[in-house]
Write a protein that holds these residues in place. Sequence first.
Motif, PDB file in Angstrom:
ATOM      1  N   LYS A 285      79.156  82.278  42.921  1.00  0.00           N
ATOM      2  CA  LYS A 285      78.702  82.721  41.599  1.00  0.00           C
ATOM      3  C   LYS A 285      79.850  83.263  40.761  1.00  0.00           C
ATOM      4  O   LYS A 285      79.850  83.140  39.538  1.00  0.00           O
ATOM      5  N   LYS A 286      80.836  83.856  41.408  1.00  0.00           N
ATOM      6  CA  LYS A 286      81.857  84.619  40.686  1.00  0.00           C
ATOM      7  C   LYS A 286      83.221  83.944  40.622  1.00  0.00           C
ATOM      8  O   LYS A 286      84.120  84.460  39.952  1.00  0.00           O
ATOM      9  N   ASN A 287      83.402  82.815  41.316  1.00  0.00           N
ATOM     10  CA  ASN A 287      84.735  82.222  41.408  1.00  0.00           C
ATOM     11  C   ASN A 287      84.731  80.729  41.101  1.00  0.00           C
ATOM     12  O   ASN A 287      84.011  79.956  41.746  1.00  0.00           O
ATOM     13  N   TYR A 288      85.550  80.351  40.115  1.00  0.00           N
ATOM     14  CA  TYR A 288      85.791  78.943  39.846  1.00  0.00           C
ATOM     15  C   TYR A 288      86.906  78.447  40.768  1.00  0.00           C
ATOM     16  O   TYR A 288      87.659  79.241  41.344  1.00  0.00           O
ATOM     17  N   LEU A 289      87.010  77.130  40.882  1.00  0.00           N
ATOM     18  CA  LEU A 289      88.020  76.548  41.761  1.00  0.00           C
ATOM     19  C   LEU A 289      89.422  76.713  41.189  1.00  0.00           C
ATOM     20  O   LEU A 289      89.627  76.691  39.974  1.00  0.00           O
ATOM     21  N   LYS A 290      90.387  76.850  42.107  1.00  0.00           N
ATOM     22  CA  LYS A 290      91.798  76.943  41.751  1.00  0.00           C
ATOM     23  C   LYS A 290      92.584  75.918  42.557  1.00  0.00           C
ATOM     24  O   LYS A 290      92.187  75.543  43.667  1.00  0.00           O
ATOM     25  N   SER A 291      93.712  75.500  42.007  1.00  0.00           N
ATOM     26  CA  SER A 291      94.613  74.638  42.762  1.00  0.00           C
ATOM     27  C   SER A 291      95.034  75.358  44.038  1.00  0.00           C
ATOM     28  O   SER A 291      95.351  76.550  44.018  1.00  0.00           O
ATOM     29  N   GLY A 292      94.997  74.651  45.152  1.00  0.00           N
ATOM     30  CA  GLY A 292      95.313  75.240  46.446  1.00  0.00           C
ATOM     31  C   GLY A 292      94.091  75.588  47.269  1.00  0.00           C
ATOM     32  O   GLY A 292      94.193  75.808  48.483  1.00  0.00           O
ATOM     33  N   ASP A 293      92.922  75.658  46.636  1.00  0.00           N
ATOM     34  CA  ASP A 293      91.680  75.885  47.380  1.00  0.00           C
ATOM     35  C   ASP A 293      91.378  74.690  48.281  1.00  0.00           C
ATOM     36  O   ASP A 293      91.834  73.567  48.033  1.00  0.00           O
ATOM     37  N   GLU A 294      90.565  74.938  49.295  1.00  0.00           N
ATOM     38  CA  GLU A 294      90.016  73.863  50.117  1.00  0.00           C
ATOM     39  C   GLU A 294      88.498  73.970  50.087  1.00  0.00           C
ATOM     40  O   GLU A 294      87.942  75.059  50.234  1.00  0.00           O
ATOM     41  N   VAL A 295      87.847  72.832  49.876  1.00  0.00           N
ATOM     42  CA  VAL A 295      86.391  72.772  49.745  1.00  0.00           C
ATOM     43  C   VAL A 295      85.794  72.135  50.995  1.00  0.00           C
ATOM     44  O   VAL A 295      86.300  71.115  51.483  1.00  0.00           O
ATOM     45  N   TYR A 296      84.717  72.729  51.486  1.00  0.00           N
ATOM     46  CA  TYR A 296      83.956  72.159  52.597  1.00  0.00           C
ATOM     47  C   TYR A 296      82.487  72.088  52.190  1.00  0.00           C
ATOM     48  O   TYR A 296      81.902  73.099  51.788  1.00  0.00           O
ATOM     49  N   VAL A 297      81.899  70.899  52.282  1.00  0.00           N
ATOM     50  CA  VAL A 297      80.454  70.730  52.118  1.00  0.00           C
ATOM     51  C   VAL A 297      79.954  70.090  53.407  1.00  0.00           C
ATOM     52  O   VAL A 297      80.418  69.011  53.790  1.00  0.00           O
ATOM     53  N   ILE A 298      79.010  70.757  54.065  1.00  0.00           N
ATOM     54  CA  ILE A 298      78.647  70.402  55.441  1.00  0.00           C
ATOM     55  C   ILE A 298      77.137  70.223  55.567  1.00  0.00           C
ATOM     56  O   ILE A 298      76.355  71.046  55.084  1.00  0.00           O
ATOM     57  N   ALA A 299      76.739  69.143  56.224  1.00  0.00           N
ATOM     58  CA  ALA A 299      75.346  68.954  56.636  1.00  0.00           C
ATOM     59  C   ALA A 299      75.321  68.955  58.158  1.00  0.00           C
ATOM     60  O   ALA A 299      76.131  68.275  58.795  1.00  0.00           O
ATOM     61  N   TYR A 300      74.399  69.727  58.727  1.00  0.00           N
ATOM     62  CA  TYR A 300      74.360  69.830  60.187  1.00  0.00           C
ATOM     63  C   TYR A 300      72.915  69.898  60.675  1.00  0.00           C
ATOM     64  O   TYR A 300      72.027  70.396  59.981  1.00  0.00           O
ATOM     65  N   ASP A 301      72.698  69.374  61.878  1.00  0.00           N
ATOM     66  CA  ASP A 301      71.391  69.409  62.531  1.00  0.00           C
ATOM     67  C   ASP A 301      71.230  70.792  63.162  1.00  0.00           C
ATOM     68  O   ASP A 301      71.925  71.122  64.129  1.00  0.00           O
ATOM     69  N   HIS A 302      70.338  71.593  62.599  1.00  0.00           N
ATOM     70  CA  HIS A 302      70.243  72.992  63.020  1.00  0.00           C
ATOM     71  C   HIS A 302      69.734  73.145  64.449  1.00  0.00           C
ATOM     72  O   HIS A 302      69.863  74.219  65.048  1.00  0.00           O
ATOM     73  N   ARG A 303      69.179  72.086  65.027  1.00  0.00           N
ATOM     74  CA  ARG A 303      68.672  72.185  66.398  1.00  0.00           C
ATOM     75  C   ARG A 303      69.806  72.233  67.414  1.00  0.00           C
ATOM     76  O   ARG A 303      69.649  72.831  68.492  1.00  0.00           O
ATOM     77  N   THR A 304      70.933  71.609  67.085  1.00  0.00           N
ATOM     78  CA  THR A 304      72.004  71.465  68.074  1.00  0.00           C
ATOM     79  C   THR A 304      73.360  71.947  67.585  1.00  0.00           C
ATOM     80  O   THR A 304      74.299  72.028  68.381  1.00  0.00           O
ATOM     81  N   GLU A 305      73.480  72.262  66.282  1.00  0.00           N
ATOM     82  CA  GLU A 305      74.793  72.576  65.728  1.00  0.00           C
ATOM     83  C   GLU A 305      74.733  73.816  64.845  1.00  0.00           C
ATOM     84  O   GLU A 305      73.650  74.272  64.457  1.00  0.00           O
ATOM     85  N   ASP A 306      75.918  74.335  64.530  1.00  0.00           N
ATOM     86  CA  ASP A 306      75.989  75.480  63.636  1.00  0.00           C
ATOM     87  C   ASP A 306      76.669  75.075  62.334  1.00  0.00           C
ATOM     88  O   ASP A 306      77.028  73.917  62.136  1.00  0.00           O
ATOM     89  N   SER A 307      76.848  76.053  61.451  1.00  0.00           N
ATOM     90  CA  SER A 307      77.360  75.768  60.110  1.00  0.00           C
ATOM     91  C   SER A 307      78.873  75.894  60.008  1.00  0.00           C
ATOM     92  O   SER A 307      79.415  75.932  58.901  1.00  0.00           O
ATOM     93  N   SER A 308      79.566  75.950  61.132  1.00  0.00           N
ATOM     94  CA  SER A 308      81.021  76.108  61.095  1.00  0.00           C
ATOM     95  C   SER A 308      81.684  74.855  60.532  1.00  0.00           C
ATOM     96  O   SER A 308      81.078  73.786  60.438  1.00  0.00           O
ATOM     97  N   ILE A 309      82.965  74.991  60.177  1.00  0.00           N
ATOM     98  CA  ILE A 309      83.709  73.854  59.626  1.00  0.00           C
ATOM     99  C   ILE A 309      84.294  72.972  60.727  1.00  0.00           C
ATOM    100  O   ILE A 309      84.980  71.988  60.433  1.00  0.00           O
ATOM    101  N   GLU A 310      84.000  73.306  61.982  1.00  0.00           N
ATOM    102  CA  GLU A 310      84.507  72.510  63.101  1.00  0.00           C
ATOM    103  C   GLU A 310      83.690  71.229  63.252  1.00  0.00           C
ATOM    104  O   GLU A 310      82.459  71.270  63.250  1.00  0.00           O
ATOM    105  N   PRO A 311      84.347  70.075  63.396  1.00  0.00           N
ATOM    106  CA  PRO A 311      83.624  68.805  63.546  1.00  0.00           C
ATOM    107  C   PRO A 311      82.782  68.775  64.823  1.00  0.00           C
ATOM    108  O   PRO A 311      83.109  69.416  65.816  1.00  0.00           O
ATOM    109  N   SER A 312      81.685  68.028  64.778  1.00  0.00           N
ATOM    110  CA  SER A 312      80.864  67.789  65.961  1.00  0.00           C
ATOM    111  C   SER A 312      80.094  66.492  65.770  1.00  0.00           C
ATOM    112  O   SER A 312      80.161  65.864  64.709  1.00  0.00           O
ATOM    113  N   ALA A 313      79.342  66.107  66.780  1.00  0.00           N
ATOM    114  CA  ALA A 313      78.790  64.752  66.857  1.00  0.00           C
ATOM    115  C   ALA A 313      77.891  64.381  65.685  1.00  0.00           C
ATOM    116  O   ALA A 313      77.965  63.268  65.162  1.00  0.00           O
TER     117      ALA A 313
END
Length: 266
Positions: free
Chosen positions: A227-255
């Motif tokens: 809500k309070k921060n616009y993007l800046k050069s140097g930022d890294e963006v992560y948009v993640i979809a995960y199956d909540h039955r077997t995975e968590d919301s971390s940025i670590e890859p999984s099956a």
Amino acid sequence: MQLQHTICLGVAGNFAHHLEQAGELKDFENVMTAEPDAPKGIFPFYLPGSDSFLGVYSIGTDRLTLPEYEANAQVEPEIAVLFDIVYDEGKKVIDLIAQKFTTFNDCTIRKEGAKKISEKKSWGRNSKGIGDTWIPIDRFEEGGVMDHYHLCSFVKREGILHPYGVDAPLLGYSYFYTKLKTWLIDKMNTQEDFGPLENIAAHLQATHYPKQALISIGATAYAEFGKKNYLKSGDEVYVIAYDHRTEDSSIEPSAHKVILHQKVSS
């Protein structure tokens, strides 16, 4: 996956509170909807073959390029669905067949005075982002694979990972599955050029009735940092979809996790 021959559309206002937080509710004050929680309309962000700015292929993967001018750009974390389009003999859309889905960054600039939503959506190459993996859709209705997925997003700034959008189940979309598909078909056939919206049937005709549409189905509400921060050069963006039955919301890859990871530059 390259989508240069695919019309790309977005849905405005399909998650509670997003438009208010983005400061865009006023843009739609004269747009009437069938229900209070209905999306406001559809907008184009890529029109294959168009001579306008929307003819520039804007979808990146690992890079997000901010406009050259000063712009207040925000991540819009979304799910994008690839649909086959079925037309009747008169070229009216009569069905959308959902094939697969992935994560999407419908990055948007908060641009005062823009007459159309599309003017805030595309400003050149790599102004959008799409995930690294597609999940096949077994059925676009309750009981299918999408029931179990959540959508979340983060921005890493100066080494610190901040939640950008809220973690939300896909079932939290205001319009989803058959209700969304029916609404999309109607808007593709009947939406008029009015206020911030555009005539989608005219765009389908101008793009020679493409066989498929990539549709980003709406952004989540923002977390406090978003809500309070616009993007800046140097930022890294992560948009993640995960199956909540077997995975968590971390940025670590999984099956069964779909991760869009973009480095921001200007």
